[in-house]
Scaffold this motif. Structure first.
Motif, short mmCIF file in Angstrom:
data_model
loop_
_atom_site.label_atom_id
_atom_site.label_comp_id
_atom_site.label_asym_id
_atom_site.label_seq_id
_atom_site.Cartn_x
_atom_site.Cartn_y
_atom_site.Cartn_z
N VAL A 20 0.84 -1.21 0.00
CA VAL A 20 0.00 0.00 0.00
C VAL A 20 0.87 1.25 0.00
CG1 VAL A 20 -1.70 1.33 1.33
CG2 VAL A 20 -1.98 -1.14 1.05
N ALA A 21 1.91 1.26 0.81
CA ALA A 21 2.81 2.42 0.87
C ALA A 21 3.46 2.66 -0.49
CB ALA A 21 3.87 2.21 1.94
N LYS A 22 3.89 1.59 -1.15
CA LYS A 22 4.51 1.75 -2.47
C LYS A 22 3.51 2.26 -3.50
CE LYS A 22 8.18 -1.63 -1.90
NZ LYS A 22 8.70 -2.95 -2.31
N ILE A 23 2.31 1.72 -3.50
CA ILE A 23 1.29 2.15 -4.46
C ILE A 23 0.93 3.61 -4.25
CG2 ILE A 23 -1.15 1.84 -5.12
CD1 ILE A 23 -0.66 -1.22 -4.53
N LEU A 24 0.80 4.02 -2.98
CA LEU A 24 0.43 5.41 -2.68
C LEU A 24 1.63 6.35 -2.67
CD1 LEU A 24 -2.23 4.84 0.13
CD2 LEU A 24 -2.60 5.28 -2.31
N LYS A 25 2.83 5.78 -2.88
CA LYS A 25 4.07 6.57 -2.92
C LYS A 25 4.26 7.38 -1.64
CE LYS A 25 4.06 6.60 -7.87
NZ LYS A 25 3.95 7.30 -9.11
N THR A 26 4.12 6.67 -0.54
CA THR A 26 4.32 7.25 0.78
C THR A 26 5.10 6.24 1.63
OG1 THR A 26 3.21 8.46 2.55
CG2 THR A 26 2.13 6.45 1.79
N HIS A 29 5.51 4.16 7.48
CA HIS A 29 5.19 4.87 8.72
C HIS A 29 3.91 5.69 8.55
CE1 HIS A 29 5.85 7.00 12.49
NE2 HIS A 29 5.62 8.12 11.83
N THR A 30 3.78 6.36 7.42
CA THR A 30 2.57 7.17 7.17
C THR A 30 1.34 6.29 7.11
OG1 THR A 30 3.84 8.86 6.01
CG2 THR A 30 1.48 8.76 5.53
N VAL A 31 1.43 5.16 6.43
CA VAL A 31 0.28 4.25 6.33
C VAL A 31 -0.07 3.72 7.72
CG1 VAL A 31 -0.64 2.14 5.30
CG2 VAL A 31 0.81 3.66 3.94
N TRP A 33 0.40 5.29 10.53
CA TRP A 33 -0.21 6.43 11.23
C TRP A 33 -1.67 6.59 10.81
CZ3 TRP A 33 -0.29 9.19 15.29
CH2 TRP A 33 -0.89 10.44 15.32
N TRP A 34 -1.91 6.53 9.49
CA TRP A 34 -3.28 6.62 9.00
C TRP A 34 -4.13 5.50 9.59
CZ3 TRP A 34 -1.92 7.09 3.09
CH2 TRP A 34 -1.46 8.37 2.82
N ARG A 35 -3.55 4.30 9.68
CA ARG A 35 -4.28 3.16 10.24
C ARG A 35 -4.66 3.41 11.69
NH1 ARG A 35 -2.96 -1.76 12.74
NH2 ARG A 35 -4.64 -3.25 12.40
N GLN A 36 -3.73 3.96 12.47
CA GLN A 36 -4.01 4.28 13.88
C GLN A 36 -5.13 5.30 13.99
OE1 GLN A 36 -0.23 5.52 15.50
NE2 GLN A 36 0.04 3.54 16.50
N ARG A 37 -5.14 6.25 13.07
CA ARG A 37 -6.16 7.30 13.09
C ARG A 37 -7.48 6.84 12.45
NH1 ARG A 37 -4.40 12.20 10.22
NH2 ARG A 37 -6.20 13.09 11.23
N GLY A 38 -7.48 5.71 11.78
CA GLY A 38 -8.69 5.21 11.13
C GLY A 38 -8.99 5.92 9.82
N THR A 39 -7.94 6.44 9.17
CA THR A 39 -8.15 7.21 7.94
C THR A 39 -7.54 6.54 6.71
OG1 THR A 39 -6.17 8.53 8.35
CG2 THR A 39 -8.27 9.41 9.16
#
Length: 78
Positions: A20-26, A29-31, A33-39
């Motif tokens: 997912v991180a590679k596909i979204l080019k992020t 760690h960011t993914v 963080w988004w998961r922890q926030r539910g976003t």
């Protein structure tokens, strides 16, 4: 990671957090963080690994795209 272009993948194909991180080019760690926030796309566990599906990631991308569109106001009543 599968080298098949994202738009050609089946909706049920499993993706790891790294995919997912590679596909979204992020970053991963960011993914996380988004998961922890539910976003981010919904992830589920198989054993100790986290997965989501191509279809879920497509829904997430579509939702982000629609949320970023400017809101067109309604004409004011005269």
């Amino acid at each position: 990671m599968n080298e098949t272009p994202f738009h050609e993948r089946h909706d049920d194909e499993l993706l790891t957090l790294e995919d997912v991180a590679k596909i979204l080019k992020t970053s991963e760690h960011t993914v996380r963080w988004w998961r922890q926030r539910g976003t981010c796309p919904e992830f589920f566990k198989i054993g100790k690994r986290l997965y989501t599906t191509v279809g879920e990631l497509r829904r997430f991308i579509r939702g982000q795209r629609l949320a970023s569109r400017p809101v067109i106001g309604r004409p004011k009543a005269v």
